[in-house]
Design an enzyme around this catalytic site. Structure first.
Site, PDB file in Angstrom:
ATOM      1  N   SER A 116       0.971  -1.391   0.077  1.00 31.27           N
ATOM      2  CA  SER A 116      -0.019   0.077  -0.010  1.00 31.27           C
ATOM      3  C   SER A 116       0.943   1.300  -0.061  1.00 31.27           C
ATOM      4  O   SER A 116       0.496   2.492  -0.514  1.00 31.27           O
ATOM      5  CB  SER A 116      -0.834   0.168   1.237  1.00 31.27           C
ATOM      6  OG  SER A 116      -0.216  -0.187   2.397  1.00 31.27           O
ATOM      7  N   HIS A 137      -2.152  -2.893  -6.277  1.00 28.85           N
ATOM      8  CA  HIS A 137      -2.502  -2.495  -4.809  1.00 28.85           C
ATOM      9  C   HIS A 137      -4.103  -2.680  -5.021  1.00 28.85           C
ATOM     10  O   HIS A 137      -4.772  -1.573  -5.466  1.00 28.85           O
ATOM     11  CB  HIS A 137      -2.230  -1.071  -4.557  1.00 28.85           C
ATOM     12  CG  HIS A 137      -2.763  -0.611  -3.303  1.00 28.85           C
ATOM     13  ND1 HIS A 137      -2.908   0.552  -2.770  1.00 28.85           N
ATOM     14  CD2 HIS A 137      -2.831  -1.445  -2.174  1.00 28.85           C
ATOM     15  CE1 HIS A 137      -3.304   0.735  -1.455  1.00 28.85           C
ATOM     16  NE2 HIS A 137      -3.264  -0.346  -1.317  1.00 28.85           N
ATOM     17  N   GLU A 149      -4.725   0.091  -7.840  1.00 29.54           N
ATOM     18  CA  GLU A 149      -3.535   0.773  -8.425  1.00 29.54           C
ATOM     19  C   GLU A 149      -2.598  -0.072  -8.916  1.00 29.54           C
ATOM     20  O   GLU A 149      -2.041  -1.150  -8.401  1.00 29.54           O
ATOM     21  CB  GLU A 149      -2.995   1.528  -7.094  1.00 29.54           C
ATOM     22  CG  GLU A 149      -4.033   2.755  -6.722  1.00 29.54           C
ATOM     23  CD  GLU A 149      -3.448   3.468  -5.674  1.00 29.54           C
ATOM     24  OE1 GLU A 149      -3.591   4.704  -5.652  1.00 29.54           O
ATOM     25  OE2 GLU A 149      -2.609   2.697  -4.677  1.00 29.54           O
ATOM     26  N   ASN A 187      -3.530   6.260  -0.870  1.00 30.01           N
ATOM     27  CA  ASN A 187      -3.162   6.522   0.437  1.00 30.01           C
ATOM     28  C   ASN A 187      -2.423   7.729   0.530  1.00 30.01           C
ATOM     29  O   ASN A 187      -2.288   8.462   1.911  1.00 30.01           O
ATOM     30  CB  ASN A 187      -2.441   5.355   0.846  1.00 30.01           C
ATOM     31  CG  ASN A 187      -3.212   4.369   1.165  1.00 30.01           C
ATOM     32  OD1 ASN A 187      -3.975   4.389   1.399  1.00 30.01           O
ATOM     33  ND2 ASN A 187      -2.644   2.891   1.013  1.00 30.01           N
TER      34      ASN A 187
END
Length: 280
Positions: A116, A137, A149, A187
């Site tokens: 992540s 991800h 992702e 994130n």
């Protein structure tokens, strides 16, 4: 039909394996711990059973999906299209796993990480065939969240990129391509937002309930930042903030001390039964 190995049978690994099997691919769910493998497989079976009860799956479809999942603790004697690691978010552990993945890979196997926030480039650097490494991800809960992702490195081949996009699309997921930068896109934006909510709570600006209500009703968010932190795992939130702070070196990424206090106290969110909120 692709043949896939998912390394790590925890929450994310089991979720990814469920997605892969539901989409018609064969998947091996591997972990070094038989108890963890069994728990991950059982969790998949229970989630599918709830779908049957809701009328979203037939019992026959449930059986077919489960039949495509092979739990294991040893490497299967097979050839794989993808190996996706979803082990603990520690660079040294993932590096070791990457080496193991390449040892069993064929010339057609794509080696992927579900990290992540860690550098995909650093993970891939130790491989002989770095062109076959990529970040994929998935988001928690993987069976529900539609985004993946895709994080290529500077030397990820075009073939790896194209095949990965086709694979993600076959899972009924939406891939977005991002550069190998700390936190990637989601994130990088989301975790500092949660961190700031923790600062508001620590400073006594508002209660956890009111902070979350403010963002739900004032910004039309489907879930408040603190309850989202509980769902993600407060330890994961802290880890991502520490990674952003270390990699980017800016004060705006300084982790809220409350996060560290909660992790030390074992208040990790839903998975521990208590975080910013309590759970049964």
């Amino acid at each position: 039909m692709a043949k896939v190995v998912v390394l790590g049978a925890g929450t994310m690994g089991a979720g990814i394996a469920q997605v892969v099997a539901t989409s018609g691919h064969q998947v091996y769910l591997k972990d070094i711990n038989q108890e963890v493998v069994d728990k991950g497989y059982q969790g998949i079976a229970e989630r599918l059973q709830r779908q049957v009860q809701k009328g979203k799956l037939t019992e026959s479809e449930q059986g077919e999906i489960l039949a495509r999942i092979q739990p294991c603790v040893q490497w299967p004697d097979d050839q794989f299209d993808f190996i996706i690691e979803a082990v603990i978010e520690k660079m040294e552990v993932k590096k070791q796993v990457f080496q193991e993945m390449e040892e069993v890979a064929t010339s057609q196997t794509i080696i992927a990480t579900n990290t992540s926030s860690l550098s995909v480039t650093e993970l891939a650097a130790q491989l002989t065939h770095r062109e076959r490494a990529i970040g994929l991800h998935f988001f928690n809960p993987a069976p529900i969240m539609p985004l993946v992702e895709m994080i290529p490195t500077a030397i990820t081949s075009e073939e790896t990129l194209v095949r990965s996009k086709e694979f993600i699309t076959s899972l009924n997921k939406k891939p977005i391509q991002v550069q190998d930068s700390p936190g990637f896109v989601v994130n990088r934006l989301l975790v500092p937002f949660i961190n700031e909510a923790a600062f508001l709570l620590m400073e006594g600006t508002a209660s956890a309930e009111d902070i979350d209500e403010g963002m739900k009703l004032g910004a039309n968010h489907p879930i408040g930042p603190l309850r989202l932190a509980d769902m993600i795992g407060i330890d994961v939130v802290l880890f991502v903030m520490e990674t952003l702070f270390e990699e980017l070196g800016e004060d705006k990424y300084r982790p809220c001390p409350l996060l560290r206090q909660m992790v030390r106290a074992g208040k990790l969110g839903r998975k521990s039964g208590e975080g910013f909120f309590t759970y049964e």
